[in-house]
Design a protein around this motif. Structure first.
Motif, mmCIF file in Angstrom:
data_model
loop_
_atom_site.group_PDB
_atom_site.id
_atom_site.type_symbol
_atom_site.label_atom_id
_atom_site.label_comp_id
_atom_site.label_asym_id
_atom_site.label_seq_id
_atom_site.Cartn_x
_atom_site.Cartn_y
_atom_site.Cartn_z
ATOM 1 N N ALA A 208 40.645 66.350 7.187
ATOM 2 C CA ALA A 208 40.765 66.846 8.560
ATOM 3 C C ALA A 208 42.169 67.307 8.929
ATOM 4 N N PRO A 209 42.777 68.180 8.132
ATOM 5 C CA PRO A 209 44.104 68.670 8.508
ATOM 6 C C PRO A 209 44.002 69.635 9.689
ATOM 7 N N PRO A 210 45.045 69.746 10.479
ATOM 8 C CA PRO A 210 45.006 70.670 11.617
ATOM 9 C C PRO A 210 44.786 72.120 11.186
ATOM 10 N N SER A 211 45.369 72.487 10.050
ATOM 11 C CA SER A 211 45.250 73.876 9.588
ATOM 12 C C SER A 211 43.965 74.049 8.781
ATOM 13 N N ARG A 212 42.835 73.702 9.383
ATOM 14 C CA ARG A 212 41.544 73.657 8.688
ATOM 15 C C ARG A 212 41.155 75.003 8.102
ATOM 16 N N ASP A 213 41.214 76.045 8.923
ATOM 17 C CA ASP A 213 40.796 77.365 8.449
ATOM 18 C C ASP A 213 41.709 77.878 7.339
ATOM 19 N N ARG A 214 42.996 77.637 7.482
ATOM 20 C CA ARG A 214 43.938 78.097 6.456
ATOM 21 C C ARG A 214 43.672 77.394 5.129
ATOM 22 N N LEU A 215 43.424 76.089 5.176
ATOM 23 C CA LEU A 215 43.160 75.337 3.964
ATOM 24 C C LEU A 215 41.846 75.802 3.317
ATOM 25 N N ASN B 23 34.076 72.326 -2.056
ATOM 26 C CA ASN B 23 35.448 71.824 -2.018
ATOM 27 C C ASN B 23 36.051 71.963 -0.628
ATOM 28 N N ALA B 24 35.842 73.135 -0.011
ATOM 29 C CA ALA B 24 36.433 73.396 1.304
ATOM 30 C C ALA B 24 35.848 72.475 2.367
ATOM 31 N N ILE B 25 34.526 72.287 2.365
ATOM 32 C CA ILE B 25 33.894 71.443 3.388
ATOM 33 C C ILE B 25 34.287 69.989 3.198
ATOM 34 N N TYR B 26 34.316 69.534 1.948
ATOM 35 C CA TYR B 26 34.697 68.138 1.705
ATOM 36 C C TYR B 26 36.122 67.868 2.165
ATOM 37 N N LEU B 27 37.049 68.718 1.761
ATOM 38 C CA LEU B 27 38.455 68.448 2.048
ATOM 39 C C LEU B 27 38.766 68.608 3.534
ATOM 40 N N THR B 28 38.226 69.624 4.167
ATOM 41 C CA THR B 28 38.517 69.819 5.588
ATOM 42 C C THR B 28 37.817 68.775 6.442
ATOM 43 N N ASP C 186 40.541 78.756 3.479
ATOM 44 C CA ASP C 186 40.778 80.060 2.855
ATOM 45 C C ASP C 186 41.530 79.917 1.534
ATOM 46 N N LEU C 187 42.425 78.934 1.463
ATOM 47 C CA LEU C 187 43.150 78.705 0.213
ATOM 48 C C LEU C 187 42.218 78.218 -0.894
ATOM 49 N N LEU C 188 41.215 77.431 -0.512
ATOM 50 C CA LEU C 188 40.285 76.882 -1.494
ATOM 51 C C LEU C 188 39.207 77.871 -1.899
ATOM 52 N N VAL C 189 38.845 78.764 -0.990
ATOM 53 C CA VAL C 189 37.788 79.744 -1.281
ATOM 54 C C VAL C 189 38.440 81.105 -1.497
ATOM 55 N N GLN C 190 38.932 81.322 -2.684
ATOM 56 C CA GLN C 190 39.558 82.591 -3.027
ATOM 57 C C GLN C 190 38.631 83.391 -3.919
ATOM 58 N N ARG D 200 26.599 69.811 9.076
ATOM 59 C CA ARG D 200 26.726 70.304 10.457
ATOM 60 C C ARG D 200 28.172 70.684 10.766
ATOM 61 N N ALA D 201 29.107 69.838 10.348
ATOM 62 C CA ALA D 201 30.524 70.107 10.633
ATOM 63 C C ALA D 201 31.012 71.357 9.911
ATOM 64 N N GLY D 202 30.421 71.653 8.758
ATOM 65 C CA GLY D 202 30.871 72.800 7.981
ATOM 66 C C GLY D 202 30.052 74.048 8.183
ATOM 67 N N ASP D 203 29.224 74.088 9.221
ATOM 68 C CA ASP D 203 28.349 75.241 9.425
ATOM 69 C C ASP D 203 29.132 76.539 9.594
ATOM 70 N N ASP D 204 30.282 76.478 10.268
ATOM 71 C CA ASP D 204 31.083 77.692 10.444
ATOM 72 C C ASP D 204 31.671 78.158 9.120
ATOM 73 N N LEU D 205 32.029 77.200 8.249
ATOM 74 C CA LEU D 205 32.554 77.569 6.934
ATOM 75 C C LEU D 205 31.463 78.200 6.070
ATOM 76 N N ILE D 206 30.243 77.723 6.230
ATOM 77 C CA ILE D 206 29.117 78.320 5.499
ATOM 78 C C ILE D 206 28.921 79.768 5.944
ATOM 79 N N ALA D 207 28.977 79.994 7.249
ATOM 80 C CA ALA D 207 28.808 81.350 7.764
ATOM 81 C C ALA D 207 29.913 82.280 7.265
ATOM 82 N N ARG D 208 31.155 81.802 7.276
ATOM 83 C CA ARG D 208 32.266 82.616 6.774
ATOM 84 C C ARG D 208 32.130 82.883 5.285
ATOM 85 N N PHE D 209 31.676 81.872 4.552
ATOM 86 C CA PHE D 209 31.479 82.028 3.109
ATOM 87 C C PHE D 209 30.436 83.115 2.835
#
Length: 340
Positions: free
Chosen positions: A321-328, A312-317, A330-334, A287-296
């Motif tokens: 829970a770093p503040p720069s969630r979206d940036r991190l 990797n991105a959903i687990y780490l963010t 994007d770094l993991l999903v290249q 549920r928390a990573g639903d937006d990351l799934i959509a972007r992926f």
């Protein structure tokens, strides 16, 4: 929300500290703690199918996938599975083995130097010669049962994943020949006869079969157990369920394609990705990573991405829970097909 530096374990400060004590448990697909000293129970099933697989229906393929899998089972033919990286090709073998109770999956990870011999067996002639010399120096050379003796030849032979899968048994083993498209150009053709006949010979045993008790030798298997080989020939009774995977980096010869059932895995949709995440990380993370799934999903329409990157991105963010969630994220999903 944590401070920017709080989630960092290594800080580049140049001073030792006890940061490792704050490192959270590994992601389920990178948790190797389930292994025991004997090598059994290596945890590969949980890493492939997901520690929370009881919460998801990830491994319930669509109608076409089910038909092709069952066609391979009925016809006793290898299943050639193609698709993009992270599409679930390797997981399919573990799913079939788990549901049908066929034991641990035998895995042969193919590289550019792999040969048919690697998959069948390895004979350690050098180790045997050394043992013969040591026994001779100790005055035991030639004695029955001494190291290097004819009766002990099986101790120097270890079956590979393919060789182990072809051992006679009442139920088939599941064999995963992973990333066949990375092999040398000859390997697909070299596999033809073995996959067609379901048997192979071990010349080192055949030459001395008449000197072995009952013509039998006890050899090591890819599982780390022992098996009896008679007259230097390994011949299956139940043909193994063989899954060949390919990322589509090359075409295979027509004779191999003719002997296989071909299944191509398409790009997963949002629901399948969500259940994939749920199987590995649980409901809350999905549920928390639903937006990351959509972007992926949106990026994967024009970029080559792997679902491993999404996990990797959903687990780490979620865990860090770093503040720069979206940036991190994007770094993991290249993209994997970006120009170098």
């Amino acid at each position: 929300m944590t401070e920017p530096s709080e989630w960092l374990i290594y800080r580049g400060a140049g001073e030792p500290h006890d940061g490792m004590s704050r490192l959270p448990p590994p992601p389920p697909w990178r948790d190797f703690s389930g292994r025991d000293a004997a090598g059994a129970g290596d945890g590969s099933r949980d890493r492939r199918l997901g520690a929370y697989r009881h919460l998801a229906e990830l491994h319930r393929p669509g109608a076409e996938e089910l038909e092709m899998i069952n066609a391979a089972l009925y016809l006793r033919r290898p299943l050639l599975v193609t698709g993009s990286p992270g599409a679930g090709k390797s997981t399919l073998a573990h799913s079939v083995a788990y549901e049908l109770g066929l034991g641990d999956v035998l895995r042969w990870s193919v590289v550019s130097r792999s040969t048919l011999q690697d998959g069948l067996y390895h004979y350690d002639a050098i180790a045997r010669l050394q043992d013969v010399q040591i026994a001779a120096q100790g005055g035991h050379g030639g004695e029955a049962g001494s190291p290097g003796a004819v009766e002990a030849i099986g101790s120097y032979i270890r079956l590979g994943p393919l060789g182990t899968a072809l051992l006679p048994s009442d139920t088939p083993r599941v064999l995963l020949i992973d990333e066949l498209d990375k092999s040398d150009i000859d390997l697909p053709n070299d596999l033809l006869n073995v996959l067609e006949e379901g048997e192979f010979e071990i010349p080192e045993l055949q030459r001395i079969a008449d000197r072995l008790p009952g013509g039998e030798a006890e050899v090591l298997t890819a599982d780390g157990t022992k098996a009896t080989v008679r007259d230097g020939r390994v011949r299956c009774r139940a043909f193994p369920f063989v899954v060949l995977t390919s990322n589509g980096e090359r075409d295979f010869p027509a004779p191999l394609m003719r002997r296989c059932i071909h299944l191509e895995l398409g790009r997963p949709d949002h629901n399948r990705l969500a259940t994939f995440v749920r199987a590995h990380l649980g409901d809350e993370a999905a549920r928390a990573g639903d937006d990351l799934i959509a972007r992926f999903l949106e990026r994967s329409r024009s970029e080559l991405l792997a679902t491993d990157q999404l996990l990797n991105a959903i687990y780490l963010t979620d865990a860090a829970a770093p503040p720069s969630r979206d940036r991190l994220a994007d770094l993991l999903v290249q993209r994997l097909d970006r120009p170098r």
